[in-house]
Design a protein around this motif. Structure first.
Motif, PDB file in Angstrom:
ATOM      1  N   LEU A  47      10.791  -6.326 -20.047  1.00 29.07           N
ATOM      2  CA  LEU A  47      10.428  -6.340 -18.636  1.00 29.07           C
ATOM      3  C   LEU A  47       8.969  -6.730 -18.492  1.00 29.07           C
ATOM      4  CD1 LEU A  47      12.084  -2.979 -17.488  1.00 29.07           C
ATOM      5  CD2 LEU A  47      12.923  -5.300 -17.036  1.00 29.07           C
ATOM      6  N   GLY A  48       8.710  -7.762 -17.690  1.00 35.59           N
ATOM      7  CA  GLY A  48       7.353  -8.149 -17.354  1.00 35.59           C
ATOM      8  C   GLY A  48       7.193  -8.184 -15.854  1.00 35.59           C
ATOM      9  N   SER A  49       5.987  -8.429 -15.405  1.00 34.81           N
ATOM     10  CA  SER A  49       5.743  -8.596 -13.972  1.00 34.81           C
ATOM     11  C   SER A  49       4.924  -9.857 -13.774  1.00 34.81           C
ATOM     12  CB  SER A  49       5.020  -7.375 -13.381  1.00 34.81           C
ATOM     13  OG  SER A  49       3.788  -7.143 -14.040  1.00 34.81           O
TER      14      SER A  49
ATOM     15  N   ARG B  56       3.204  -8.488  -1.885  1.00 36.42           N
ATOM     16  CA  ARG B  56       3.822  -9.696  -1.323  1.00 36.42           C
ATOM     17  C   ARG B  56       3.939 -10.829  -2.344  1.00 36.42           C
ATOM     18  NH1 ARG B  56       0.563 -12.715   3.171  1.00 36.42           N
ATOM     19  NH2 ARG B  56      -0.508 -10.806   3.773  1.00 36.42           N
ATOM     20  N   ASP B  57       3.088 -10.829  -3.380  1.00 32.76           N
ATOM     21  CA  ASP B  57       3.135 -11.886  -4.391  1.00 32.76           C
ATOM     22  C   ASP B  57       3.679 -11.398  -5.734  1.00 32.76           C
ATOM     23  OD1 ASP B  57       1.896 -13.710  -2.589  1.00 32.76           O
ATOM     24  OD2 ASP B  57      -0.057 -12.867  -3.090  1.00 32.76           O
ATOM     25  N   TRP B  58       3.876 -10.097  -5.878  1.00 35.44           N
ATOM     26  CA  TRP B  58       4.290  -9.526  -7.158  1.00 35.44           C
ATOM     27  C   TRP B  58       5.804  -9.591  -7.344  1.00 35.44           C
ATOM     28  CZ3 TRP B  58       1.908  -8.446 -11.489  1.00 35.44           C
ATOM     29  CH2 TRP B  58       0.552  -8.118 -11.484  1.00 35.44           C
ATOM     30  N   HIS B  59       6.217  -9.823  -8.579  1.00 33.98           N
ATOM     31  CA  HIS B  59       7.638  -9.865  -8.940  1.00 33.98           C
ATOM     32  C   HIS B  59       7.836  -9.170 -10.287  1.00 33.98           C
ATOM     33  CE1 HIS B  59       6.805 -13.399  -6.450  1.00 33.98           C
ATOM     34  NE2 HIS B  59       8.083 -13.519  -6.174  1.00 33.98           N
ATOM     35  N   VAL B  60       8.961  -8.462 -10.436  1.00 35.36           N
ATOM     36  CA  VAL B  60       9.419  -8.021 -11.748  1.00 35.36           C
ATOM     37  C   VAL B  60      10.255  -9.145 -12.343  1.00 35.36           C
ATOM     38  CG1 VAL B  60      10.978  -6.435 -12.963  1.00 35.36           C
ATOM     39  CG2 VAL B  60       9.399  -5.554 -11.224  1.00 35.36           C
TER      40      VAL B  60
ATOM     41  N   ILE C 115      14.258  -8.062  -7.270  1.00 37.23           N
ATOM     42  CA  ILE C 115      14.150  -6.950  -8.215  1.00 37.23           C
ATOM     43  C   ILE C 115      13.047  -6.022  -7.702  1.00 37.23           C
ATOM     44  CG2 ILE C 115      13.708  -6.276 -10.597  1.00 37.23           C
ATOM     45  CD1 ILE C 115      14.568  -9.107 -11.433  1.00 37.23           C
ATOM     46  N   PRO C 116      13.363  -4.773  -7.392  1.00 36.73           N
ATOM     47  CA  PRO C 116      12.365  -3.877  -6.801  1.00 36.73           C
ATOM     48  C   PRO C 116      11.142  -3.674  -7.693  1.00 36.73           C
ATOM     49  CG  PRO C 116      14.575  -2.953  -6.576  1.00 36.73           C
ATOM     50  CD  PRO C 116      14.694  -4.131  -7.489  1.00 36.73           C
ATOM     51  N   MET C 117       9.998  -3.521  -7.059  1.00 38.78           N
ATOM     52  CA  MET C 117       8.745  -3.255  -7.752  1.00 38.78           C
ATOM     53  C   MET C 117       8.453  -1.764  -7.861  1.00 38.78           C
ATOM     54  SD  MET C 117       6.813  -5.806  -8.916  1.00 38.78           S
ATOM     55  CE  MET C 117       5.163  -5.116  -8.847  1.00 38.78           C
TER      56      MET C 117
ATOM     57  N   SER D 259       2.544 -14.596 -14.601  1.00 38.13           N
ATOM     58  CA  SER D 259       2.500 -13.568 -15.635  1.00 38.13           C
ATOM     59  C   SER D 259       3.743 -13.327 -16.469  1.00 38.13           C
ATOM     60  CB  SER D 259       2.058 -12.243 -15.015  1.00 38.13           C
ATOM     61  OG  SER D 259       0.792 -12.357 -14.441  1.00 38.13           O
ATOM     62  N   VAL D 260       4.915 -13.840 -16.109  1.00 40.61           N
ATOM     63  CA  VAL D 260       6.017 -13.868 -17.076  1.00 40.61           C
ATOM     64  C   VAL D 260       6.256 -15.288 -17.558  1.00 40.61           C
ATOM     65  CG1 VAL D 260       7.169 -11.783 -16.230  1.00 40.61           C
ATOM     66  CG2 VAL D 260       7.921 -14.015 -15.384  1.00 40.61           C
TER      67      VAL D 260
END
Length: 468
Positions: free
Chosen positions: A172-174, A211-215, A199-201, A179-180
């Motif tokens: 799992l990365g974010s 708003r810009d972050w993703h798992v 995918i929930p943070m 970043s992944v």
């Protein structure tokens, strides 16, 4: 046997365990042995999770008893050290959080466990996940398993290095800007940044602004990305961005009723690109063309009009400062250079912030129009192969650029929330992996995984691993 296990993907390991051809204990032990043998050189793993072997024994007992197994039953996985893990250190790459042990798992960690996965270890990252290199004052620097003098990228660089080196089959990365996908390209693995909110943070820090972050799952095969995505996606009742039902998908699926249409580019608004990287993208385009996919070179003028990296710096950096100030006040002597510089930088004016927001809206409009004509966009992940540690500038095709240029091709899909995937398709002249990036329309993950799987089958570099 051990070599087979550490370089088998999670899908194969799960099948072997279900069929009792190998035990979960054997699989977990093989990866623990690999960590012991290689991590001192790479420094990808920063914490081993207690109880992994006990969980493996329980998984084997469940198989023997005929208990219905989850899709990842008995398979080890790792997680970036920004993901909360119940009872396991989660230190976020900072002395400020040294010794921190959460009481609960992040939603994504809990879902991996619910699918039968066994948490094996936590992996390295830059402080607070805010750098394109995985180095910090608490757990040090991670090296690229293909060349220890090169970076595995950031911020999920520990995860990418661990998977590439056979310490973990799945992780799992974010992803905030690169970043992944960037670390995957640096180390020759695959990584998925799904549509924003898929995918929930929940339980991943920093929680604001999201708003810009993703798992994103990281692995060695596209089928493992698809498996992990099926486990991880869907609302959790806590993340307000995760609202779309798991089954919702706007893609073509695996059997489109018309030829798939792919546009490719290497220079439209991306700045200087290493010739070997550009050649790899062209090779991937040609390979797809040979399968009946409609492929043509394209341009996206909006990428040339509005520099996505500049938009990001004026929007997100301004928004994250309050969160950084809250956790670092009184701990200024424990902060890394990246965080210190970010806080010390000038604030974005209201006018500049609004103009950045309008630029992001123009990017969204441009991609909306693009995906009316094409199913996917093929482009570089990074402008160069993995570089030496600590560089402040790169010279590409005779042009010198700031090190932040490394994010130019990935950041548009964070600003717009579009799904994108990184996978290897080439090798540099000095033996380093070169990746390509695929992006598709919002909520069209099935199309993304379908095209990536097709491209993977055509790859000239399948099943290549670093020598350690």
């Amino acid at each position: 046997m051990t070599t087979d296990l550490i370089y088998s993907d999670a899908s194969e390991l799960a099948e072997l365990i279900r069929n009792r051809e190998v035990s979960s204990v054997e699989v977990v032990q093989a990866h623990l042995d690999r960590i012991e043998a290689t991590n001192p050189k790479i420094n990808a793993v920063v914490t081993l999770a207690d109880g992994a072997l006990e969980s493996a024994k329980a998984a084997d007992a469940a198989v023997a008893a005929g208990v219905e197994a989850g899709p990842l039953h008995g398979v080890p996985f790792t997680a970036k050290d920004s993901f909360d893990t119940a009872g396991v250190l989660t230190q976020r790459g900072s002395p400020i959080f040294a010794g921190r042990v959460p009481d609960t798992d992040a939603t994504s960690v809990a879902r991996m466990k619910h699918a039968g996965g066994i948490l094996l270890a936590k992996t390295n990252l830059p402080e607070f996940s805010y750098s394109t290199e995985s180095d910090n004052l608490l757990t040090g620097r991670t090296n690229n398993p293909w060349n220890l003098n090169r970076t595995p990228g950031g911020s999920s660089g520990g995860e990418s290095a661990a998977i590439a080196a056979g310490m973990s089959p799945l992780g799992l990365g974010s992803d905030l800007a690169i970043s992944v996908r960037g670390p995957a390209a640096h180390t020759g693995i695959v990584a998925l940044k799904a549509t924003h909110g898929r995918i929930p943070m929940t339980g991943v820090w920093p929680r604001v602004p999201r708003r810009d972050w993703h798992v994103g799952p990281m692995a060695r095969t596209i089928r493992d990305l698809a498996l992990a995505y099926s486990v991880l996606s869907g609302p959790d009742g806590a993340d307000g961005f995760a609202t779309v039902p798991r089954a919702f998908d706007t893609g073509l699926g695996t059997s489109p009723d018309r030829p798939v249409r792919v546009g490719w580019l290497v220079d439209s608004g991306l700045g200087p690109i290493d010739p070997q990287v550009a050649a790899t993208v062209r090779s991937a385009a040609e390979a797809l063309k040979g399968t009946g996919v409609q492929v043509e070179e394209v341009s996206i003028p909006a990428l040339e009009r509005d520099n996505p990296l500049d938009l990001f710096n004026r929007q997100h950096v301004m928004e994250v400062k309050p969160a950084f100030r809250d956790v670092t006040v009184g701990h200024e002597d424990q902060m890394a250079k990246v965080s210190t510089s970010m806080l010390a930088g000038p604030d974005t004016s209201v006018e500049s912030y609004v103009l950045a927001e309008q630029g992001i809206e123009r990017l969204r409009d441009a991609f909306t129009e693009y995906f009316q004509r094409y199913d996917a966009l093929l482009l570089p992940v990074l402008p160069i192969p993995a570089h030496e540690h600590g560089l402040a500038q790169f010279t590409i095709n005779g042009q010198t650029v700031d090190a932040t240029h490394i994010q130019t091709a990935t950041i548009p899909f964070n600003l717009t929330g579009l799904p994108a995937l990184s996978m290897r398709f080439g090798t540099s002249s000095d033996g380093l992996p070169i990746g390509v990036q695929l992006a598709v329309n919002w909520h069209a993950e099935s199309t993304l995984l379908h095209i990536a799987s097709l491209l993977e089958s055509l790859s000239p570099v399948r099943d290549q691993h670093p020598t350690l």
